[in-house]
Design an enzyme around this catalytic site. Sequence first.
Site, PDB file in Angstrom:
ATOM      1  N   HIS B 133       0.860  -1.173   0.000  1.00 37.66           N
ATOM      2  CA  HIS B 133       0.000   0.000   0.000  1.00 37.66           C
ATOM      3  C   HIS B 133       0.900   1.228   0.000  1.00 37.66           C
ATOM      4  O   HIS B 133       1.700   1.419   0.907  1.00 37.66           O
ATOM      5  CB  HIS B 133      -0.908   0.002   1.236  1.00 37.66           C
ATOM      6  CG  HIS B 133      -1.813   1.182   1.271  1.00 37.66           C
ATOM      7  ND1 HIS B 133      -3.087   1.168   0.742  1.00 37.66           N
ATOM      8  CD2 HIS B 133      -1.624   2.433   1.736  1.00 37.66           C
ATOM      9  CE1 HIS B 133      -3.639   2.355   0.902  1.00 37.66           C
ATOM     10  NE2 HIS B 133      -2.771   3.142   1.510  1.00 37.66           N
ATOM     11  N   CYS B 134       0.771   2.010  -1.018  1.00 36.52           N
ATOM     12  CA  CYS B 134       1.670   3.143  -1.175  1.00 36.52           C
ATOM     13  C   CYS B 134       0.987   4.405  -0.658  1.00 36.52           C
ATOM     14  O   CYS B 134      -0.051   4.818  -1.184  1.00 36.52           O
ATOM     15  CB  CYS B 134       2.025   3.323  -2.650  1.00 36.52           C
ATOM     16  SG  CYS B 134       3.185   4.660  -2.928  1.00 36.52           S
ATOM     17  N   PRO B 135       1.532   5.035   0.352  1.00 32.32           N
ATOM     18  CA  PRO B 135       0.889   6.250   0.852  1.00 32.32           C
ATOM     19  C   PRO B 135       1.078   7.438  -0.070  1.00 32.32           C
ATOM     20  O   PRO B 135       0.281   8.371  -0.033  1.00 32.32           O
ATOM     21  CB  PRO B 135       1.595   6.491   2.194  1.00 32.32           C
ATOM     22  CG  PRO B 135       2.925   5.852   2.044  1.00 32.32           C
ATOM     23  CD  PRO B 135       2.725   4.686   1.117  1.00 32.32           C
ATOM     24  N   ASN B 138      -1.626   6.929  -2.138  1.00 31.94           N
ATOM     25  CA  ASN B 138      -2.816   6.629  -1.345  1.00 31.94           C
ATOM     26  C   ASN B 138      -3.653   5.529  -1.978  1.00 31.94           C
ATOM     27  O   ASN B 138      -4.859   5.632  -2.130  1.00 31.94           O
ATOM     28  CB  ASN B 138      -3.673   7.892  -1.158  1.00 31.94           C
ATOM     29  CG  ASN B 138      -4.732   7.666  -0.101  1.00 31.94           C
ATOM     30  OD1 ASN B 138      -4.548   6.882   0.822  1.00 31.94           O
ATOM     31  ND2 ASN B 138      -5.854   8.346  -0.255  1.00 31.94           N
TER      32      ASN B 138
END
Lengths: 148, 703
Positions: B133-135, B138
């Site tokens: 999950h890439c912040p 998002n």
Amino acid sequence: RRPHSASLANKVFIQRDYSEGTVCKFQTKFPSELDSRIEKTLFEDTVKTLNNYYAEAEKIGGHSYLEGCLACITAYLIFLCMETRYEKVLKKISRYIQEQNEKIYAPRGLLITDPIERGMRVIEISIYEDRGSSGSSSGSSTTSSSGR
Amino acid sequence: MPSSSAERVRAGAYLPVSVAAGLLAGSSTLFFAFTCPWLAEHVSLAFPPCVAVTFLFVMANFTMATFMDAGVLPRANEDEDKDDDFRAPLYKNVEVRGIQVRMKWCASCHFYRPPRCSHCSVCDHCVEDFDHHCPWVNNCIGRRNYRFFFLFLLTLTVHMVAVFSGGLLYVLEHLEDLWALRAAVTLAVMSVTGLFFIPVVGLACFHLVLVARGRTTNEQVTGKFQGGVNPFTRGCCSNVEFVLCSPITPRYTGKPGKRPPVRVQPPFQKPESLKRSPGKVGDNGIQNKSPPSKQQSPRVLSVPEFKRPSTPPPLPPKPDPVLLKSHLAALEESLLHSQSVGPPGQNLSKMGQILESPSRVHYQVPREQMRKRENIHFPMTCRFQDQSSESSLDQIDKQTPISVHSLLQSSTLPLNSLTLNSRSLSLKHAHRRGDRAHVLGQRPEPLASRPSQSILSGRSGSLSYDSLLSPAELAQRGAYPLSYRAPFLPMDMGGRGPVDPQRPAPRTCSPVFMAASRRSPQHREASPVHYDNLPKGLMGSIQELEEREKQQQQHQQLLLQPQLRPQMPTQDPLGVYDTPGRRSLPHESSSRGPTPPAYGSREFLMSSAAYGYSSRTQPACSSTSSLSRAPRTSTSPLGSNVALQGRSLSPSIYRSLERQAQRSPSTLPGPLPTSSYTTHKALAFSTTSEQQDSDPKYPVNES
């Protein structure tokens, strides 16, 4: 008014066959719940045809290269206009399942649900029982909403 | 207030992506505005357009990575999983290209996660081919948008290099007046670029390696294939080709069905095979199939009944869940009636207890314990659906063992449908087992049950069923079709060939357990049957008998020993799912005979927890890189090459183990003695009610 109605008795789930990786492929093993409802060959034909469709959709070849390049060149705007190859094949699959349901499965009291509705994890086959009731509206046959 | 904190959390999720987008767009815009005119003039006219094209690709890939569905798997319908979640085994093993891969049960989404799928706790859904999950975008990165994320990193690297070098050229030419507006802006842009250059380039290189090796970030960070083989790799070039050029899979969520509904209307066609043999099928098929002679005896499982050889009845082809329930009810009733008879009745009541535990458990009983053809006939029924045996047992009426066999016959349900059902014993039946525990306490004879042989068979290699039948009993049972045996006894039956009912050394996976107490010990073969779902008392008594027999018999089971080894991939061609359900860990001590370590779910999990938490840090919740690993989005840190036996515990147990492991990994014991594995199999009975059973209630009867 129909003399009989069908009600959902059971559901069989044909699981994915992961023996070749994450490609979409379903097990062709014949579930025993269907043993008394449909011939094994018919079932296997259906699943094998579906597997072939999915293999065709996921095939990496000329078509997918072209699609990738086009998408890249147009900064992915092409996705707004065109449907991808996979989506085309999915439509074919949907038509095929519809046809199979109408011709083969529904006459035997079965219904196949398109795997895409289940996230391509299972093929759901609904098994219907003949309740034999006349004129009953509850629990009667399936998706059709036509009057009885 | 929770709502405001939740809102803050949600708002906080947008911060990194806003920062990323802002920096990217802002810096590039400033670069184009302030630096590019000079560059176009003094360096090359083509330079700014190239940088602009690069910037366009960066933004396109960034947008796709941000907004594209990563391959979210929709949650399973209720009817796909009829069992309660906490009864489901935690893991199922699947063979992928000859390598066992473990599929974990997702408690939120209610299905077993396909290989490479993982649950993102930030987004609260399962993602296919989950990467991370890439912040900064998002969004989850998964199968559908990994290429866009990867290309975003590559193009961003190129873009940053271009911007930095363009700015550097400008600054080098304007060293004398760095406080001028353009120079200052260029310097600012350069510093931002330089600041993020190392992380971005590092991440890009990391993903280059991942793509070349055919791994996901999840797999790399959790070390799934450390020391093992990655079954998903296709070779370096093919991996790159797959990432970049494979067709984009469709969205699974939000697809409305637009097809016209198909009407299902009786009367229904029947298959030709059934038309030809009407005797086999009836509306209540199983009952019709029982031969009349069998129906005379109200007591299905009494021993004398089996002493009467008779023609074996045809087995019903179709397992009807309602019928199964009714059969269970009838069997139990007959068992209860026969209780007053004496030991046989007691045996039967025990069987009733066994019956109640729906044989969704596929446990492996230590062979030593199952070797004997115990004294009891058990009609073991595999529950294929989530059935309440209580109600069914009340309805059943005088079913013969043969009919039970027929039920078991139907246990040949394909594993694809059984897997869901065979996950664990029903909690519903746990209390009944507890009720009957005391009844069975008087029983002197040990019991052996093979409740879920069909399910057990799914665990290739670990299950082998010895018929507990005496020859006479076998004769009467008739030939069990091998067709359904084959999938379940991959290793056990390998050398045996077709079952001959008259064979004194039966290896059928007959679920019926003969009352072997009446038989001489030599009738008891070395039983590779493994059972997990017996109550503790039963298992204790079986164990005692087992120990005694050890002294008497040859070690036939040594011949069967290989079958208990970790599952062979060849035994599981269809990806049969193993792992008996393990609700809870019975806390009886390891009084069992030794069992292969692979099957000890508790040991496995304990050891795996030890591995996972002592040798590997938990997935970091946050890191300086853009990787944001949601807690528990990855499965056990152990790779698939470990613990192919992945016996499952109930998720709650597993979580408690995890927590325990987290707290004190050093205190985790090593792999527990394998003998304690069998205790886990009584998980079906491992509720508190069941734990009232105690071994002394089942002294071994050597009669």
